[in-house]
Design a protein around this motif. Structure first.
Motif, PDB file in Angstrom:
ATOM      1  N   TYR A  74       0.863  -1.183   0.000  1.00  0.00           N
ATOM      2  CA  TYR A  74       0.000   0.000   0.000  1.00  0.00           C
ATOM      3  C   TYR A  74       0.893   1.225   0.000  1.00  0.00           C
ATOM      4  CZ  TYR A  74      -3.297   3.597   1.257  1.00  0.00           C
ATOM      5  OH  TYR A  74      -4.052   4.750   1.247  1.00  0.00           O
ATOM      6  N   ASP A  75       0.617   2.148  -0.935  1.00  0.00           N
ATOM      7  CA  ASP A  75       1.429   3.362  -0.977  1.00  0.00           C
ATOM      8  C   ASP A  75       0.567   4.606  -1.188  1.00  0.00           C
ATOM      9  OD1 ASP A  75       0.706   2.996  -3.597  1.00  0.00           O
ATOM     10  OD2 ASP A  75       2.713   3.169  -4.413  1.00  0.00           O
ATOM     11  N   GLY A  76      -0.673   4.570  -0.756  1.00  0.00           N
ATOM     12  CA  GLY A  76      -1.576   5.709  -0.913  1.00  0.00           C
ATOM     13  C   GLY A  76      -1.406   6.751   0.177  1.00  0.00           C
ATOM     14  N   ASN A  77      -2.251   7.770   0.115  1.00  0.00           N
ATOM     15  CA  ASN A  77      -2.244   8.848   1.094  1.00  0.00           C
ATOM     16  C   ASN A  77      -3.675   9.073   1.580  1.00  0.00           C
ATOM     17  OD1 ASN A  77      -2.290  11.363   2.414  1.00  0.00           O
ATOM     18  ND2 ASN A  77      -0.552  12.097   1.231  1.00  0.00           N
ATOM     19  N   PRO A  78      -4.087   8.381   2.652  1.00  0.00           N
ATOM     20  CA  PRO A  78      -5.472   8.486   3.123  1.00  0.00           C
ATOM     21  C   PRO A  78      -5.890   9.922   3.457  1.00  0.00           C
ATOM     22  CG  PRO A  78      -4.367   6.669   4.205  1.00  0.00           C
ATOM     23  CD  PRO A  78      -3.317   7.421   3.444  1.00  0.00           C
ATOM     24  N   MET A  79      -4.997  10.703   4.042  1.00  0.00           N
ATOM     25  CA  MET A  79      -5.351  12.080   4.390  1.00  0.00           C
ATOM     26  C   MET A  79      -5.714  12.854   3.128  1.00  0.00           C
ATOM     27  SD  MET A  79      -5.764  14.362   6.794  1.00  0.00           S
ATOM     28  CE  MET A  79      -4.815  13.904   8.229  1.00  0.00           C
ATOM     29  N   GLN A  80      -4.896  12.765   2.118  1.00  0.00           N
ATOM     30  CA  GLN A  80      -5.143  13.482   0.873  1.00  0.00           C
ATOM     31  C   GLN A  80      -6.467  13.046   0.240  1.00  0.00           C
ATOM     32  OE1 GLN A  80      -2.437  12.603  -2.390  1.00  0.00           O
ATOM     33  NE2 GLN A  80      -2.349  14.789  -2.866  1.00  0.00           N
ATOM     34  N   VAL A  81      -6.741  11.760   0.229  1.00  0.00           N
ATOM     35  CA  VAL A  81      -7.975  11.250  -0.375  1.00  0.00           C
ATOM     36  C   VAL A  81      -9.204  11.762   0.374  1.00  0.00           C
ATOM     37  CG1 VAL A  81      -9.325   9.147  -0.798  1.00  0.00           C
ATOM     38  CG2 VAL A  81      -6.887   9.200  -1.349  1.00  0.00           C
ATOM     39  N   HIS A  82      -9.183  11.699   1.696  1.00  0.00           N
ATOM     40  CA  HIS A  82     -10.333  12.146   2.480  1.00  0.00           C
ATOM     41  C   HIS A  82     -10.547  13.649   2.360  1.00  0.00           C
ATOM     42  CE1 HIS A  82      -9.868   8.160   4.229  1.00  0.00           C
ATOM     43  NE2 HIS A  82     -11.149   8.252   4.514  1.00  0.00           N
ATOM     44  N   MET A  83      -9.471  14.400   2.322  1.00  0.00           N
ATOM     45  CA  MET A  83      -9.605  15.850   2.214  1.00  0.00           C
ATOM     46  C   MET A  83     -10.074  16.260   0.819  1.00  0.00           C
ATOM     47  SD  MET A  83      -6.365  17.039   4.514  1.00  0.00           S
ATOM     48  CE  MET A  83      -6.706  18.787   4.455  1.00  0.00           C
ATOM     49  N   ALA A  84      -9.630  15.537  -0.206  1.00  0.00           N
ATOM     50  CA  ALA A  84      -9.993  15.874  -1.579  1.00  0.00           C
ATOM     51  C   ALA A  84     -11.423  15.461  -1.929  1.00  0.00           C
ATOM     52  CB  ALA A  84      -9.019  15.217  -2.553  1.00  0.00           C
ATOM     53  N   ALA A  85     -12.002  14.548  -1.169  1.00  0.00           N
ATOM     54  CA  ALA A  85     -13.333  14.038  -1.512  1.00  0.00           C
ATOM     55  C   ALA A  85     -14.375  15.155  -1.559  1.00  0.00           C
ATOM     56  CB  ALA A  85     -13.756  12.957  -0.516  1.00  0.00           C
ATOM     57  N   ASP A  97     -16.929  15.860   0.280  1.00  0.00           N
ATOM     58  CA  ASP A  97     -18.157  15.653   1.049  1.00  0.00           C
ATOM     59  C   ASP A  97     -17.928  14.820   2.313  1.00  0.00           C
ATOM     60  OD1 ASP A  97     -17.639  13.324  -0.319  1.00  0.00           O
ATOM     61  OD2 ASP A  97     -19.701  12.996  -0.966  1.00  0.00           O
ATOM     62  N   VAL A  98     -16.682  14.556   2.651  1.00  0.00           N
ATOM     63  CA  VAL A  98     -16.363  13.860   3.897  1.00  0.00           C
ATOM     64  C   VAL A  98     -16.332  14.904   4.999  1.00  0.00           C
ATOM     65  CG1 VAL A  98     -14.649  12.492   5.136  1.00  0.00           C
ATOM     66  CG2 VAL A  98     -15.078  12.052   2.705  1.00  0.00           C
ATOM     67  N   ARG A  99     -17.110  14.695   6.030  1.00  0.00           N
ATOM     68  CA  ARG A  99     -17.226  15.630   7.146  1.00  0.00           C
ATOM     69  C   ARG A  99     -16.599  15.030   8.406  1.00  0.00           C
ATOM     70  NH1 ARG A  99     -17.925  18.824   3.623  1.00  0.00           N
ATOM     71  NH2 ARG A  99     -19.916  19.330   2.730  1.00  0.00           N
ATOM     72  N   ALA A 100     -16.174  15.883   9.285  1.00  0.00           N
ATOM     73  CA  ALA A 100     -15.555  15.430  10.538  1.00  0.00           C
ATOM     74  C   ALA A 100     -16.488  14.502  11.310  1.00  0.00           C
ATOM     75  CB  ALA A 100     -15.166  16.638  11.392  1.00  0.00           C
ATOM     76  N   GLU A 101     -17.773  14.782  11.288  1.00  0.00           N
ATOM     77  CA  GLU A 101     -18.726  13.957  12.046  1.00  0.00           C
ATOM     78  C   GLU A 101     -18.891  12.551  11.468  1.00  0.00           C
ATOM     79  OE1 GLU A 101     -21.164  16.793   9.402  1.00  0.00           O
ATOM     80  OE2 GLU A 101     -19.445  16.977  10.741  1.00  0.00           O
ATOM     81  N   HIS A 102     -18.478  12.332  10.228  1.00  0.00           N
ATOM     82  CA  HIS A 102     -18.562  10.995   9.635  1.00  0.00           C
ATOM     83  C   HIS A 102     -17.619  10.012  10.320  1.00  0.00           C
ATOM     84  CE1 HIS A 102     -20.059  12.935   5.656  1.00  0.00           C
ATOM     85  NE2 HIS A 102     -21.071  12.630   6.452  1.00  0.00           N
ATOM     86  N   PHE A 103     -16.523  10.503  10.882  1.00  0.00           N
ATOM     87  CA  PHE A 103     -15.536   9.599  11.453  1.00  0.00           C
ATOM     88  C   PHE A 103     -16.056   8.876  12.689  1.00  0.00           C
ATOM     89  CE2 PHE A 103     -13.050  12.305   8.721  1.00  0.00           C
ATOM     90  CZ  PHE A 103     -12.289  11.374   8.043  1.00  0.00           C
ATOM     91  N   ALA A 104     -16.846   9.525  13.512  1.00  0.00           N
ATOM     92  CA  ALA A 104     -17.417   8.850  14.686  1.00  0.00           C
ATOM     93  C   ALA A 104     -18.357   7.736  14.245  1.00  0.00           C
ATOM     94  CB  ALA A 104     -18.148   9.853  15.572  1.00  0.00           C
ATOM     95  N   ILE A 105     -19.140   7.987  13.221  1.00  0.00           N
ATOM     96  CA  ILE A 105     -20.056   6.971  12.690  1.00  0.00           C
ATOM     97  C   ILE A 105     -19.252   5.813  12.113  1.00  0.00           C
ATOM     98  CG2 ILE A 105     -21.870   6.525  10.996  1.00  0.00           C
ATOM     99  CD1 ILE A 105     -22.504   9.597  11.172  1.00  0.00           C
ATOM    100  N   TRP A 106     -18.244   6.142  11.312  1.00  0.00           N
ATOM    101  CA  TRP A 106     -17.390   5.137  10.688  1.00  0.00           C
ATOM    102  C   TRP A 106     -16.742   4.255  11.761  1.00  0.00           C
ATOM    103  CZ3 TRP A 106     -12.554   3.180  10.653  1.00  0.00           C
ATOM    104  CH2 TRP A 106     -12.090   2.545   9.502  1.00  0.00           C
ATOM    105  N   LEU A 107     -16.193   4.892  12.790  1.00  0.00           N
ATOM    106  CA  LEU A 107     -15.506   4.137  13.838  1.00  0.00           C
ATOM    107  C   LEU A 107     -16.457   3.260  14.638  1.00  0.00           C
ATOM    108  CD1 LEU A 107     -12.978   6.865  14.940  1.00  0.00           C
ATOM    109  CD2 LEU A 107     -12.387   4.610  14.000  1.00  0.00           C
ATOM    110  N   ARG A 126      -9.845  12.868  10.943  1.00  0.00           N
ATOM    111  CA  ARG A 126     -10.913  13.805  11.319  1.00  0.00           C
ATOM    112  C   ARG A 126     -10.358  15.200  11.517  1.00  0.00           C
ATOM    113  NH1 ARG A 126     -11.903  16.036  15.771  1.00  0.00           N
ATOM    114  NH2 ARG A 126     -10.836  14.486  17.019  1.00  0.00           N
ATOM    115  N   MET A 127      -9.229  15.292  12.192  1.00  0.00           N
ATOM    116  CA  MET A 127      -8.628  16.603  12.424  1.00  0.00           C
ATOM    117  C   MET A 127      -8.233  17.255  11.109  1.00  0.00           C
ATOM    118  SD  MET A 127      -6.476  15.833  15.908  1.00  0.00           S
ATOM    119  CE  MET A 127      -5.340  17.149  15.604  1.00  0.00           C
ATOM    120  N   GLY A 128      -7.706  16.491  10.172  1.00  0.00           N
ATOM    121  CA  GLY A 128      -7.336  17.041   8.877  1.00  0.00           C
ATOM    122  C   GLY A 128      -8.534  17.566   8.118  1.00  0.00           C
ATOM    123  N   VAL A 129      -9.606  16.801   8.103  1.00  0.00           N
ATOM    124  CA  VAL A 129     -10.832  17.221   7.419  1.00  0.00           C
ATOM    125  C   VAL A 129     -11.432  18.434   8.112  1.00  0.00           C
ATOM    126  CG1 VAL A 129     -13.222  16.521   6.934  1.00  0.00           C
ATOM    127  CG2 VAL A 129     -11.335  14.980   6.396  1.00  0.00           C
TER     128      VAL A 129
END
Length: 133
Positions: free
Chosen positions: A62-73, A75-85, A116-119
């Motif tokens: 794996y050589d991706g960048n999860p932060m970049q992907v989530h920030m670039a999306a 429509d990903v909101r900080a509140e989604h992470f609590a639901i996801w987790l 979440r903090m990045g988003v």
């Protein structure tokens, strides 16, 4: 190679990822967010399984960048992470022995906090030093 962070197999990781994303696709909040970005579910699940295998088992692949992907999306909101987790924790509890579930949950929560903090920072830029929670 480093030893795994906790006792788990690559096959268990694959199974958790598949079960979790099955639940995500059916989820009333997360489902539409993921559907807007994921067009090939087997490919996405493979990529995410490779992410976790690298994070837990220290396997290359794996050589991706999860932060970049989530920030670039967009429509990903900080509140989604609590639901996801919460959904991820439920999947872990149902799919793994307690010790492996606890170890993976702790790692997921640590990674989730950072994402979440990045988003959140992207959506609500502030001047001054960051607030670390």
């Amino acid at each position: 190679m480093l030893p795994p962070r906790f006792a788990i197999t690559a096959e268990q990781i694959d199974r958790v990822v598949a079960v979790f994303y099955g639940a995500v696709r059916r989820h009333e909040v997360l489902g539409p967010v993921f559907a807007a970005h994921v067009t090939d579910w087997p490919q996405h699940e493979d990529k995410i399984a490779r992410f976790w295998k690298k994070a837990i088992l220290h396997q290359p692949g794996y050589d991706g960048n999860p932060m970049q992907v989530h920030m670039a999306a967009g429509d990903v909101r900080a509140e989604h992470f609590a639901i996801w987790l919460a959904l991820f924790d439920e999947t872990l509890r149902r799919s793994l022995p307690a010790e492996a579930a606890a170890g993976w949950s702790a790692l997921a929560h640590r990674i989730g906090r950072g994402l979440r903090m990045g988003v959140e920072d992207l959506r609500n830029p502030v001047s001054g030093p960051p607030v670390l929670r």
